[in-house]
Design an enzyme around this catalytic site. Structure first.
Site, PDB file in Angstrom:
ATOM      1  N   GLN A  68       0.809  -1.241  -0.042  1.00  0.00           N
ATOM      2  CA  GLN A  68      -0.072  -0.054  -0.086  1.00  0.00           C
ATOM      3  C   GLN A  68       0.893   1.142  -0.041  1.00  0.00           C
ATOM      4  O   GLN A  68       1.737   1.452   0.776  1.00  0.00           O
ATOM      5  CB  GLN A  68      -0.941  -0.010   1.057  1.00  0.00           C
ATOM      6  CG  GLN A  68      -1.904   1.280   1.433  1.00  0.00           C
ATOM      7  CD  GLN A  68      -2.751   1.042   2.406  1.00  0.00           C
ATOM      8  OE1 GLN A  68      -2.762   0.277   3.255  1.00  0.00           O
ATOM      9  NE2 GLN A  68      -3.500   2.273   2.600  1.00  0.00           N
ATOM     10  N   ASP A  69       0.605   1.995  -1.067  1.00  0.00           N
ATOM     11  CA  ASP A  69       1.314   3.527  -1.250  1.00  0.00           C
ATOM     12  C   ASP A  69       0.396   4.402  -1.226  1.00  0.00           C
ATOM     13  O   ASP A  69      -0.300   4.505  -1.992  1.00  0.00           O
ATOM     14  CB  ASP A  69       2.016   3.335  -2.143  1.00  0.00           C
ATOM     15  CG  ASP A  69       3.297   4.501  -2.191  1.00  0.00           C
ATOM     16  OD1 ASP A  69       3.659   4.679  -1.137  1.00  0.00           O
ATOM     17  OD2 ASP A  69       3.788   4.900  -3.327  1.00  0.00           O
ATOM     18  N   PRO A  70       0.568   5.308  -0.429  1.00  0.00           N
ATOM     19  CA  PRO A  70      -0.258   6.483  -0.212  1.00  0.00           C
ATOM     20  C   PRO A  70      -0.174   7.482  -1.516  1.00  0.00           C
ATOM     21  O   PRO A  70       1.194   8.014  -1.648  1.00  0.00           O
ATOM     22  CB  PRO A  70      -0.306   7.266   0.716  1.00  0.00           C
ATOM     23  CG  PRO A  70       1.270   6.885   1.373  1.00  0.00           C
ATOM     24  CD  PRO A  70       1.617   5.550   0.766  1.00  0.00           C
TER      25      PRO A  70
END
Length: 101
Positions: A68-70
């Site tokens: 998960q990468d913002p």
């Protein structure tokens, strides 16, 4: 597959069909659709949500790493974690990773 028909390589659709039929998946899809209707930004765009699975047939996959990468801006998310397409500004979290490489 009822009303859930994601852009996804056929062998993955076959492998995941039972998941797509579960109430939890249908609820997630409904939630995302409602968020979009109210003007919320959804990253990546719908057709790219399964981009990682769409690019490689199920039988050729040995390992799946979930990440998960913002993403902070439009055009950055394209369905592959910790990645942006050429010409896109890196989000701050990726800038830190690439500094270390």
């Amino acid at each position: 597959m009822n009303n859930i028909n994601p852009r996804l390589e056929e062998s993955w659709k076959n492998a995941l069909i039972e998941e797509f039929e579960k109430p939890s998946f249908k609820a997630l899809k409904s939630f995302l659709e409602n968020e979009k209707k109210t003007g919320q930004s959804i990253f990546p765009p719908g057709p790219l949500i399964f981009a990682a699975l769409d690019s490689t047939p199920f039988h050729k996959v040995k390992v799946v790493l979930l990440g998960q990468d913002p993403y902070h801006g439009p055009g950055q998310a394209h369905g592959l974690s910790f990645s942006v397409r050429d010409g896109q500004k890196l989000p701050p979290s990726l800038q830190n990773i690439y500094k270390e490489l």
